[in-house]
Enzyme design. Structure first.
Site, PDB file in Angstrom:
ATOM      1  CG  ASP A 140     -10.389 -47.785 -54.186  1.00 18.60           C
ATOM      2  OD1 ASP A 140      -9.846 -48.614 -54.940  1.00 18.60           O
ATOM      3  OD2 ASP A 140     -10.394 -46.565 -54.418  1.00 18.60           O
ATOM      4  CB  CYS A 163      -5.983 -46.329 -58.562  1.00 19.82           C
ATOM      5  SG  CYS A 163      -5.347 -45.177 -57.316  1.00 19.82           S
TER       6      CYS A 163
END
Length: 479
Positions: A178, A231
């Site tokens: 991530d 994100c």
């Protein structure tokens, strides 16, 4: 919500006629989510005992929405490690990486632990989870969440990916990245991200992402899988990085993930590509689902990995440092330490194999069978910290309490969630028990007692007569 014009122009290019719907969503209230720790409790049982209103997140098996005013972080079940508070979209990466029991798994950018704790739950106490973050400060928050969730088969590391590669070439069955990113998908959740974006945007982070991916790919086993996520909405950081991975190793291929009606497909045209495989990636937008922005790409490494750019044309070989099961456990307990531990262990209904127990200056650890040699790595924790030898006695740790089930210890005080002594215990207060209270006395009177709420461990206490001296971790206490 005011957004930079440059960002808005790019979002118009990405979304086309959906742009106005996205723009409107930025003025709506964000949704709050929690993820059930299935290593401690089933989703079905949690739904029955959850004390506040929840609603199922349709694309996360163990995820729920809750209302902002519920304050789940102050409920005793939170301190028992039954759930993790996480943005609904941020739950998706770990849910889409198909981790199997017994595997070696790496969470490369793991702090504060939202994805690492889910990967650990999937492992179910088997195999090995290596959770890394280059920031030692952030890694401390990661360690707390790992311990809160009762994880015992982990290695918490704080290293740059290049250093990890030296130890773990060809080691991992699954890798989750991530990646640090420009955070465009978090603008509604955290408006301060807008200013950070203006200082360091997609161009800055794409360079960092390339460096991370270059070091991560060689750590993947042949046939292993890697999930890359951000994100952000930037094609440079999303589809652009996917194309970069495919160019780094010809054996890397994209894999489709479990879908949802609100997901959007990756768009190769945003980076001037005609590779339709990129459509297997997932884009998440706040106007399409109840969550913030995210991007996911799942890769599989072919069985006959050829060469990796950046290796100078050399074949990728497994590092001798990272060979599974290679850890030298000659640092076992001394005879005196073992005797003191065994006095405590008489009340354990669970066996910790001596050959996997290590002593480091009186600190006692239980090592996973798959723990490799880590000499030379900066790490905060290896294995499960069982406790410490102090003043001719063994003192059990908070992490051991969280790793146990109530049935695995013979001396238990089980308090109802409605008992005000639960909060007093979490604040570190001394507790008093009467004849009406049930205390399982075990094989020895007095001594350490496992304090539970509705059958789920919170920590230790030391019982003398009817008085319980509080041994709850000072750094975890409720203020």
């Amino acid at each position: 919500m005011e957004l930079p014009q440059k960002f808005c122009d790019e979002m118009k290019r990405i979304l086309g006629e959906e742009y106005e719907a996205y723009r409107s969503s930025m003025n709506e209230r964000r949704r709050f989510g929690l993820r059930v720790n299935t290593a401690k409790i089933s989703v079905e049982k949690f739904e029955k005992i959850c004390p506040f209103a929840i609603k199922k997140i349709p694309y996360i098996e163990n995820g729920f929405y809750y209302e902002e005013g519920a304050q789940p972080s102050k409920h005793p079940y939170y301190f028992a490690g039954l759930y993790y508070l996480q943005d609904p979209s941020a739950m998706t990466p770990a849910s889409r990486l198909p981790v199997e029991k017994g595997e070696a798994v790496l969470d490369l950018c793991a702090a504060p632990g939202g994805k690492a704790t889910e990967l650990a739950a999937k492992l179910g106490g088997t195999g090995l989870l290596v959770a890394n973050d280059i920031s030692s400060k952030r890694a401390k928050a990661l360690l707390k969440n790992i311990e809160l969730f009762g994880v015992e088969n982990s290695l918490i590391v704080t290293e740059y990916p290049a250093k990890l590669r030296q130890f773990f070439t060809g080691f991992f069955d699954k890798i989750l990245i991530d990646a640090p990113c420009s955070g465009e998908g978090m603008f509604r959740k955290d408006p301060s991200m807008v200013k950070a974006w203006e200082q360091n945007g997609p161009e800055f982070y794409s360079k960092l992402q390339r460096e991370i991916l270059e070091q991560a790919l060689p750590m993947l086993k042949d046939g292993g899988m890697l999930l890359y996520s951000t994100c952000t909405f930037s094609p440079l950081e999303d589809e652009g990085m996917v194309e970069y991975v495919l160019s780094l190793d010809e054996r890397m291929e994209l894999v489709e993930m479990a879908g949802y009606a609100g997901f959007a497909a990756g768009n190769p045209h945003l980076i001037g590509s005609d590779n339709k495989e990129i459509e297997k990636c997932v884009r998440m937008f706040p106007h399409r689902l109840d969550g913030e922005g995210h991007f996911l790409a799942l890769f599989r490494c072919g069985k006959e990995r050829q060469r990796h750019l950046g290796d100078g044309g050399n074949d990728v070989r497994q590092s001798s440092h990272g060979r599974r099961g290679s850890h030298d456990r000659r640092s076992g307990m001394r005879k005196e330490e073992q005797e003191l531990f065994e006095v405590f262990a008489k009340n354990l209904n669970r066996k910790f194999a001596c050959e996997h127990i290590e002593s480091k200056n009186g600190m006692i650890y239980y090592m996973p069978e798959e723990m490799p040699e880590v000499l030379g790595l900066r790490f905060l924790r290896s294995g499960l910290f069982l406790g410490e030898i102090k003043k001719k006695r063994f003192e059990p740790s908070q992490s051991l309490a969280m790793a146990l089930c109530a049935e695995e210890y013979q001396k238990v005080i089980n308090l109802s969630v409605d008992d005000d002594r639960v909060f007093r215990y979490l604040k570190g207060e001394t507790l008093v028990f009467g004849e009406e209270d049930t205390v399982e006395t075990g094989k020895q009177s007095g001594g350490y007692v496992l304090v539970c709420v509705d059958g789920y461990p919170l920590g230790w206490g030391k019982l003398t007569g009817s008085t319980l001296k509080n041994k709850y971790h000072p750094g975890w206490r409720l203020l």
